[in-house]
Enzyme design. Structure first.
Site, PDB file in Angstrom:
ATOM      1  N   ARG A  58       0.804  -1.220   0.000  1.00 50.84           N
ATOM      2  CA  ARG A  58       0.000   0.000   0.000  1.00 50.84           C
ATOM      3  C   ARG A  58       0.838   1.272   0.000  1.00 50.84           C
ATOM      4  NH1 ARG A  58      -2.732  -4.022   1.754  1.00 50.84           N
ATOM      5  NH2 ARG A  58      -0.709  -4.482   2.624  1.00 50.84           N
ATOM      6  N   THR A  59       1.740   1.395   0.973  1.00 47.37           N
ATOM      7  CA  THR A  59       2.443   2.673   1.165  1.00 47.37           C
ATOM      8  C   THR A  59       3.297   3.011  -0.055  1.00 47.37           C
ATOM      9  OG1 THR A  59       2.497   2.076   3.493  1.00 47.37           O
ATOM     10  CG2 THR A  59       3.825   3.967   2.833  1.00 47.37           C
ATOM     11  N   LYS A  86      25.752  -5.387  -0.953  1.00 50.97           N
ATOM     12  CA  LYS A  86      27.229  -5.416  -0.988  1.00 50.97           C
ATOM     13  C   LYS A  86      27.820  -4.725   0.233  1.00 50.97           C
ATOM     14  CE  LYS A  86      26.725  -4.795  -5.954  1.00 50.97           C
ATOM     15  NZ  LYS A  86      26.757  -3.738  -6.973  1.00 50.97           N
ATOM     16  N   ARG A 108      11.090   3.993   3.942  1.00 51.28           N
ATOM     17  CA  ARG A 108      10.652   3.015   4.944  1.00 51.28           C
ATOM     18  C   ARG A 108      11.890   2.253   5.395  1.00 51.28           C
ATOM     19  NH1 ARG A 108       5.611  -1.064   4.751  1.00 51.28           N
ATOM     20  NH2 ARG A 108       4.627   0.914   5.249  1.00 51.28           N
ATOM     21  N   HIS A 136       4.371   5.811  11.649  1.00 47.72           N
ATOM     22  CA  HIS A 136       3.900   5.652  10.272  1.00 47.72           C
ATOM     23  C   HIS A 136       2.911   6.805  10.064  1.00 47.72           C
ATOM     24  CE1 HIS A 136       2.860   4.027   6.520  1.00 47.72           C
ATOM     25  NE2 HIS A 136       2.556   2.778   6.831  1.00 47.72           N
TER      26      HIS A 136
HETATM   27  N1   CP Z   1      -0.438  -0.136   5.865  1.00 43.65           N
HETATM   28  C1   CP Z   1       0.788  -0.361   5.335  1.00 43.65           C
HETATM   29  O1   CP Z   1       1.776   0.293   5.683  1.00 43.65           O
HETATM   30  O2   CP Z   1       0.815  -1.336   4.393  1.00 43.65           O
HETATM   31  P1   CP Z   1       2.119  -1.748   3.552  1.00 43.65           P
HETATM   32  O3   CP Z   1       3.094  -2.371   4.532  1.00 43.65           O
HETATM   33  O4   CP Z   1       1.639  -2.707   2.508  1.00 43.65           O
HETATM   34  O5   CP Z   1       2.696  -0.488   2.975  1.00 43.65           O
END
Ligand code: CP
Length: 318
Positions: A58-59, A86, A108, A136
């Site tokens: 999603r993100t 590496k 992320r 998040h």
């Molecule tokens: N909600 C969420 O962060 O989903 P993903 O890990 O798929 O990005």
């Protein structure tokens, strides 16, 4: 009002006015997403790197789509196909991305605090797409946008967050965002997955309730979290079946909540573990509308971080 922030690391650092500005801007961008041509020139000439050290559906897709809708130039990095294999460090990777004249890094990372570390040496904007168990922020913003759309306000509303609170950056960011916007938050989950002093988190703290039936009984919305087995070094519950029996949200559990209680889940869902099939697919669930709003929220965050003002945006089709 201007956003005036170089980075978005977590909602704890934002004022309620700044959160409202993001949500209002996202509402404007949602209108753009409903058009035949879903694109505006607002970030033309801006280059964004999506740097994902952890898996995401999603993100990552939602940020990429938001960037395309804003006409930004995009480069993508994933750990699995990079020189991290590496031995290259986070710092060296980010310095190299900066050397390519990137304006914004959406990242992320599995380590809590990785973004704070990066923001201290990198004079490029950092947007947090999830760091370890810490934050998040765009997930919490899209959750709040979805609730505000239905209620008109978050002030005074009761939101119960259920499940693996300990490992959840979604829970922490929701607690900060919701309490800043005047909502009342309850957290519920097994004691083995409840962080110490969770009651003190957020603006004014949260209520802790171990009894699931009590926790949902007055909730205007419930946000059900995924069990994050990948972050558990030791097993914190006997089996998925037993977890479902005690903390799984079934239609029987949901029937104890008010009839108009909203059901949320950040995804990815473990159906039959934290959420029953019939609850995930119920009329009360807004799990896919959350995903839709994710694109608008991420457009708003990127636009504001890039220095955009709502009233001089070119929201015209191009
Ligand atoms: N909600 C969420 O962060 O989903 P993903 O890990 O798929 O990005």
């Amino acid at each position: 009002m201007q956003f005036n922030r170089k980075d978005l690391l977590g909602l704890e650092e934002l004022t309620s006015e700044q959160i409202k500005l993001i949500l209002d801007t996202a509402d404007n961008f949602k209108e753009v997403l409903g058009r035949k041509i879903k694109k505006v020139p607002a970030l033309r000439g801006v280059t964004i790197a999506n740097v994902f050290y952890e898996p995401s559906t999603r993100t990552k897709m939602s940020f990429e789509l938001a960037e395309k809708r804003l006409s930004a130039d995009i480069i993508n990095f994933s750990k699995a196909t990079s020189s991290v294999k590496k031995g290259e460090t986070l710092r060296d990777t980010l310095e190299n991305i900066k050397a390519m004249k990137v304006d914004i890094v959406v990242m992320r990372h599995g380590s809590s605090g990785a973004h704070k570390f990066a923001s201290e040496f990198l004079d490029v904007s950092i947007v947090n797409a999830g760091d370890g168990q810490h934050a998040h922020p765009t997930q919490a913003l899209l959750d709040m946008m979805t609730l505000r759309e239905r209620w008109g306000t978050l002030n005074g509303k009761k939101v119960t967050i259920i499940g693996d609170i300990m490992h959840s950056r979604v829970a922490r960011s929701n607690i900060w965002g919701l309490t800043k916007m005047g909502a009342k938050v309850t957290v519920c989950g097994p004691p083995t997955m409840m962080p110490m002093e969770i009651e003190k988190l957020g603006e004014g703290g949260v209520k802790l309730e171990y009894d699931l039936e009590k926790a949902v009984s007055e909730a205007d919305a419930i946000n059900i979290l995924r069990i994050q087995l990948e972050r558990q070094s030791i097993r914190l519950f006997p089996s998925s079946r037993e977890y479902f029996e005690v903390f799984g949200v079934t239609s029987d559990v949901l029937s104890l909540a008010p009839d108009d209680c909203i059901v949320m889940h950040p995804g990815p869902m473990n159906r039959g573990v934290e959420i029953a099939q019939e609850v995930a697919d119920s009329e009360q669930a807004v799990i896919l509308p959350q995903v839709t709003n994710g694109v608008a929220v991420r457009m708003a965050v990127l636009f504001l971080i890039a220095g955009g003002k709502v009233d001089d945006t070119e929201l015209n089709e191009n």
